[in-house]
Motif scaffolding. Structure first.
Motif, mmCIF file in Angstrom:
data_model
loop_
_atom_site.group_PDB
_atom_site.id
_atom_site.type_symbol
_atom_site.label_atom_id
_atom_site.label_comp_id
_atom_site.label_asym_id
_atom_site.label_seq_id
_atom_site.Cartn_x
_atom_site.Cartn_y
_atom_site.Cartn_z
ATOM 1 N N ASN A 22 0.695 -1.471 0.105
ATOM 2 C CA ASN A 22 -0.087 -0.164 0.048
ATOM 3 C C ASN A 22 0.819 1.486 0.039
ATOM 4 O OD1 ASN A 22 -1.954 -2.009 0.539
ATOM 5 N ND2 ASN A 22 -3.238 -0.714 1.752
ATOM 6 N N TRP A 23 1.756 1.277 0.792
ATOM 7 C CA TRP A 23 2.800 2.544 0.961
ATOM 8 C C TRP A 23 3.313 2.807 -0.399
ATOM 9 C CZ3 TRP A 23 8.051 2.946 0.215
ATOM 10 C CH2 TRP A 23 8.733 1.589 0.346
ATOM 11 N N VAL A 24 3.678 1.797 -1.188
ATOM 12 C CA VAL A 24 4.299 2.251 -2.601
ATOM 13 C C VAL A 24 3.310 2.654 -3.489
ATOM 14 C CG1 VAL A 24 5.565 1.284 -4.623
ATOM 15 C CG2 VAL A 24 6.272 0.466 -2.234
ATOM 16 N N VAL A 25 2.033 1.945 -3.258
ATOM 17 C CA VAL A 25 0.992 2.362 -4.244
ATOM 18 C C VAL A 25 0.661 3.749 -4.030
ATOM 19 C CG1 VAL A 25 -1.398 2.042 -4.822
ATOM 20 C CG2 VAL A 25 -0.061 0.020 -4.399
ATOM 21 N N LEU A 26 0.375 4.095 -2.753
ATOM 22 C CA LEU A 26 0.237 5.400 -2.411
ATOM 23 C C LEU A 26 1.102 6.650 -2.930
ATOM 24 C CD1 LEU A 26 -1.293 4.962 1.305
ATOM 25 C CD2 LEU A 26 -2.630 5.789 -0.839
ATOM 26 N N LEU A 27 2.461 6.297 -2.853
ATOM 27 C CA LEU A 27 3.438 7.254 -3.405
ATOM 28 C C LEU A 27 3.283 7.363 -4.577
ATOM 29 C CD1 LEU A 27 6.556 6.036 -0.985
ATOM 30 C CD2 LEU A 27 5.104 8.278 -0.951
ATOM 31 N N ILE A 28 3.066 6.431 -5.496
ATOM 32 C CA ILE A 28 3.025 6.342 -6.949
ATOM 33 C C ILE A 28 1.702 7.351 -7.081
ATOM 34 C CG2 ILE A 28 2.094 5.340 -9.181
ATOM 35 C CD1 ILE A 28 3.465 2.609 -7.835
ATOM 36 N N SER A 29 0.829 7.327 -6.403
ATOM 37 C CA SER A 29 -0.499 8.271 -6.672
ATOM 38 C C SER A 29 -0.093 9.760 -6.207
ATOM 39 C CB SER A 29 -1.438 7.831 -5.786
ATOM 40 O OG SER A 29 -2.546 8.700 -5.655
ATOM 41 N N GLU A 30 0.794 9.944 -5.255
ATOM 42 C CA GLU A 30 1.202 11.186 -4.801
ATOM 43 C C GLU A 30 2.309 11.757 -5.828
ATOM 44 O OE1 GLU A 30 2.709 11.927 -0.944
ATOM 45 O OE2 GLU A 30 1.688 10.330 -0.017
ATOM 46 N N ILE A 31 3.134 10.861 -6.369
ATOM 47 C CA ILE A 31 3.731 11.532 -7.527
ATOM 48 C C ILE A 31 3.191 11.859 -8.701
ATOM 49 C CG2 ILE A 31 5.937 11.211 -8.749
ATOM 50 C CD1 ILE A 31 6.979 9.096 -6.629
ATOM 51 N N ALA A 32 2.086 11.173 -9.016
ATOM 52 C CA ALA A 32 1.536 11.480 -10.197
ATOM 53 C C ALA A 32 0.625 12.654 -9.906
ATOM 54 C CB ALA A 32 0.330 10.296 -10.521
ATOM 55 N N THR A 33 0.105 12.831 -8.809
ATOM 56 C CA THR A 33 -0.567 14.160 -8.562
ATOM 57 C C THR A 33 0.421 15.212 -8.607
ATOM 58 O OG1 THR A 33 -2.075 12.845 -7.189
ATOM 59 C CG2 THR A 33 -2.031 15.413 -6.862
ATOM 60 N N LEU A 34 1.583 14.999 -8.083
ATOM 61 C CA LEU A 34 2.681 16.085 -8.180
ATOM 62 C C LEU A 34 3.189 16.525 -9.575
ATOM 63 C CD1 LEU A 34 4.771 17.770 -6.620
ATOM 64 C CD2 LEU A 34 6.346 15.776 -6.845
ATOM 65 N N ASP A 35 2.900 15.531 -10.467
ATOM 66 C CA ASP A 35 3.060 15.706 -11.813
ATOM 67 C C ASP A 35 2.370 16.537 -12.644
ATOM 68 O OD1 ASP A 35 4.816 15.363 -14.366
ATOM 69 O OD2 ASP A 35 3.352 13.634 -14.847
ATOM 70 N N ALA A 36 0.943 15.983 -12.182
ATOM 71 C CA ALA A 36 -0.083 17.232 -12.666
ATOM 72 C C ALA A 36 0.089 18.339 -12.290
ATOM 73 C CB ALA A 36 -1.393 16.374 -12.393
ATOM 74 N N TRP A 37 0.161 18.492 -10.825
ATOM 75 C CA TRP A 37 0.466 19.947 -10.481
ATOM 76 C C TRP A 37 1.518 20.529 -10.932
ATOM 77 C CZ3 TRP A 37 4.609 21.877 -7.836
ATOM 78 C CH2 TRP A 37 4.386 23.326 -7.331
ATOM 79 N N LYS A 38 2.452 20.010 -11.064
ATOM 80 C CA LYS A 38 3.901 20.780 -11.883
ATOM 81 C C LYS A 38 3.558 21.197 -13.284
ATOM 82 C CE LYS A 38 8.471 19.704 -13.784
ATOM 83 N NZ LYS A 38 9.286 18.702 -14.294
ATOM 84 N N LYS A 39 3.097 20.423 -13.920
ATOM 85 C CA LYS A 39 2.410 20.709 -15.432
ATOM 86 C C LYS A 39 1.369 21.859 -15.361
ATOM 87 C CE LYS A 39 4.190 16.498 -17.241
ATOM 88 N NZ LYS A 39 3.892 14.904 -17.739
ATOM 89 N N GLY A 40 0.350 21.728 -14.507
ATOM 90 C CA GLY A 40 -0.504 22.804 -14.391
ATOM 91 C C GLY A 40 0.006 24.169 -14.002
ATOM 92 N N MET A 41 1.064 24.263 -13.098
ATOM 93 C CA MET A 41 1.642 25.245 -12.803
ATOM 94 C C MET A 41 2.388 25.963 -13.747
ATOM 95 S SD MET A 41 0.258 25.962 -9.829
ATOM 96 C CE MET A 41 1.155 27.378 -9.015
ATOM 97 N N LYS A 42 3.129 25.074 -14.642
ATOM 98 C CA LYS A 42 4.130 25.556 -15.593
ATOM 99 C C LYS A 42 3.435 26.265 -16.686
ATOM 100 C CE LYS A 42 8.033 23.768 -18.204
ATOM 101 N NZ LYS A 42 8.911 22.531 -18.672
ATOM 102 N N ALA A 43 2.152 25.437 -17.126
ATOM 103 C CA ALA A 43 1.313 25.940 -18.127
ATOM 104 C C ALA A 43 0.962 27.346 -17.767
ATOM 105 C CB ALA A 43 0.456 25.112 -18.241
ATOM 106 N N SER A 44 0.670 27.576 -16.642
ATOM 107 C CA SER A 44 0.100 29.034 -16.080
ATOM 108 C C SER A 44 1.169 30.040 -15.767
ATOM 109 C CB SER A 44 -0.947 28.730 -14.759
ATOM 110 O OG SER A 44 -0.129 28.284 -13.843
ATOM 111 N N GLY A 45 2.363 29.735 -15.711
ATOM 112 C CA GLY A 45 3.763 30.404 -15.538
ATOM 113 C C GLY A 45 3.750 30.749 -14.027
#
Length: 632
Positions: A419-442
């Motif tokens: 579970n703890w590895v699965v949850l970290l994959i979820s967290e990193i995917a969320t981080l990836d989406a956040w990074k790309k969203g923030m980058k697109a908005s400058g």
């Protein structure tokens, strides 16, 4: 109303056209005539000529699909007769035995049109709020697709329904035929239970105290859509195994299995259509039983897509299952603290409900099935998010299902990843989406990014340290006599070794492989694709070393995502190792997404010189084949 733009063939078929010239990709994929011109053809007259051209195109689609299936069947047989070699050039993507219409149509349309030769499976899921006047109405979600089966034979047999699920004829000869058909289907069902399901889910070994896997047999008997899809998978699995036998042997069996694959596939589509119609007519809120049955059918359809390496429709099935799962929870949960658990408890017959949440105990078949389907859906959603560049859609359920000292589901027992590895994959995917969203908005702050990533890395490295201190040779307890089950009777000796994954404590090894791959994933999300980075090189080397200690080459099937992540960051001198891992699987390398993963990394290797870290990451790698790959 015709679809505006594009070639006249796509307009007539109401398909999205990329307007490629002289032949668009839609017509090229289906190998049909592409009518491209700036002026409207004279036959497009809304009359008899247009109807005749439409029928001709439909027949052409069916005929070309048949030719492609026959060609791929021949290729499958030839695969087994060729010696295993390590090639210098990347292998082409392995195509499934079953063709797929490459387009996805969206909107309200006929759920299925079997007579046209093109099956349209639309997940139009709505709910009627009849439980309470205060219950909010669930928004209607529309997802439409082509399930990808251009079936041209056995249509009459498919429409007659399965002999197991229908009454027998009054005629004696028909009775004998029905008995023979029922016997064959029961035999295929047992092949699925004994061989296919354990191969696809080797870590799933519920103890006797939990009720074992009896729920699967109950599900096969009660759920027609799942039953026929399972039989189709059993036929496909058997066909793959037979491809490894002596050339020219058992030709009648091979032909029969191919026919069964098509017939059962179509029966499964028809059954799922009826289930969807019932849910749409009554509403999700009015029938938990029907809604769960429909969810099981869609989840099994996704299971099928992954197993046959069909890259076209998995996202539609995953979206449809996710929508339905959300609506089931919203309309049937009777507590906001533990909504999923309250639904599970409502499925328990009488006295079993009081035992829920108190350690291991026998699950009712409906409960065990719901637990497995939920775990599978959550897992696919998380892995898909790494390719789709978004946070997992079902992340709202992670706290109840995966977190805490006694989570409702232990993913390690289902997929071999804790579970703890699965949850970290979820967290990193969320981080990836956040990074790309923030980058697109400058608005991206690198300091903020590093701070968020650092918190995840700290948890990840702490977990890896604990894994490295976990004994890898501790005995399995209690012993299960069913654990001695062997695949050797199928004629593939490696399957016997693969069974060790279910009977030996390989969870620790699997967890370490996953954790190292997640460490690579986090680094790439933060810094882009940089294979020469020392930390990444160390992780890839560690993963290769662990792959070489797997009990069987077939164990790679359970580690496709780590295999792909590490492979995309491999150095040129490491490339042969990743090809050798696939070659060692023999004919079973085409069952599942292993070949898809190899095609992904091979294409990434070809583009290594132009993989700019600012634009290339894991999600980009998983889209490199011009479609999004689900590597589970």
């Amino acid at each position: 109303m015709l679809v505006p733009g594009g070639c006249w063939t796509c307009r007539l078929r109401r398909k999205k056209c990329d307007e490629g010239k002289p032949v668009c990709s839609e017509c090229s994929t289906l190998e049909i005539t592409c009518h491209f011109s700036d002026t409207k053809p004279d036959w497009l007259d809304s009359g008899e000529r247009e109807k005749q051209i439409a029928q001709d195109i439909k027949q052409m689609v069916k005929d070309q699909a048949t030719k492609r299936r026959e060609k791929k069947w021949s290729q499958l047989e030839n695969t087994a007769t060729q010696p295993t070699t390590v090639v210098a050039r990347p292998s082409p993507p392995q195509q499934p035995l079953v063709d797929a219409d490459s387009s996805l149509s969206h909107g309200m349309a006929t759920l299925m049109d079997l007579d046209s030769g093109e099956e349209h499976c639309q997940y139009t899921l709505g709910s009627s709020s009849d439980r309470s006047s205060t219950t909010p109405a669930t928004s209607v979600s529309e997802v439409a697709s082509h399930p990808g089966q251009q079936l041209s034979s056995n249509r009459r047999a498919a429409r007659s329904q399965s002999s197991i699920h229908t009454n027998q004829s009054d005629d004696d000869d028909d009775d004998d035929d029905d008995d023979d058909e029922a016997d064959r289907e029961l035999n295929q069902a047992m092949l699925y239970i004994d061989y296919v399901f354990p191969f696809l889910s080797p870590f799933y070994r519920p103890q006797l105290s939990e009720g074992g896997r009896g729920w699967l047999l109950v599900l096969l008997i009660k759920n027609k859509a799942l039953f026929h899809t399972a039989l189709s998978l059993a036929s496909y699995f058997t066909a793959v195994i037979m491809a490894g036998w002596e050339p020219g042997s058992h030709e009648d069996c091979k032909v029969h299995n191919w026919g069964e694959l098509q017939k059962q596939q179509e029966l499964g589509i028809q059954a799922l259509q009826r289930d969807l119609e019932r849910v749409n007519e009554r509403g999700v809120a009015r029938s938990l039983k029907n809604s769960v049955r429909c969810l099981e059918g869609i989840a099994q359809a996704l299971y099928f897509e992954v197993a046959v390496a069909n890259t076209q429709n998995w996202q539609v099935h995953l979206d449809g299952a996710s929508v339905l799962f959300e609506q089931i929870i919203q309309t049937h949960a009777n507590t906001v603290e533990r909504p999923w658990f309250s639904i599970l408890a409502s499925m328990s017959p009488g006295h079993m409900a009081k035992h829920l949440g108190h350690g291991r105990h026998p699950w009712a078949p409906s409960q065990a099935a719901f637990r497995f389907m939920t775990a599978s859906l959550i897992w696919n959603d998380i892995i898909a998010s790494t390719a789709l560049e978004r946070a997992p859609r079902l992340q709202q359920f992670h706290a109840e299902l995966l977190e805490g000292p006694s989570p409702a589901l232990q993913t390690e027992e289902f997929v071999g990843c804790p579970n703890w590895v699965v949850l970290l994959i979820s967290e990193i995917a969320t981080l990836d989406a956040w990074k790309k969203g923030m980058k697109a908005s400058g608005l991206l702050s690198m300091a903020d990014l590093f701070q968020r990533a650092s918190r995840i890395e700290q948890k990840l490295r702490s977990g890896i340290v604990q894994l490295n201190h976990t004994p890898s040779d501790r005995p399995v307890s209690p012993a299960d006599p069913l654990a001695e089950h062997s695949f050797a009777a199928l004629g593939v000796e490696a399957l016997h070794d693969f069974d060790k994954l279910r009977t030996t404590p390989s969870h620790s090894l699997s967890a370490r492989i996953w954790a190292q791959a997640v460490l690579i994933y986090l680094s790439v999300v933060v810094s882009g694709l940089q294979p020469c980075q020392p930390e990444i090189r160390a992780s890839v080397t560690d993963i290769i070393g662990m792959f070489r200690t797997l009990p069987s080459p077939l164990c790679l099937r359970t580690l496709i995502w780590p295999y792909a992540v590490a492979g995309c960051l491999a150095t040129p001198d490491q490339e042969p190792v990743f090809r050798e891992l696939v070659d060692a699987m023999g004919v079973l390398q085409i069952f599942g997404a292993v070949k898809e993963a190899l095609s992904v990394m091979s294409t990434v290797w070809e583009h290594r010189a132009c993989t700019n870290p600012d634009t290339w990451d894991i999600a980009a790698c998983f889209k490199v084949l011009d479609h999004t790959s689900l590597l589970v």
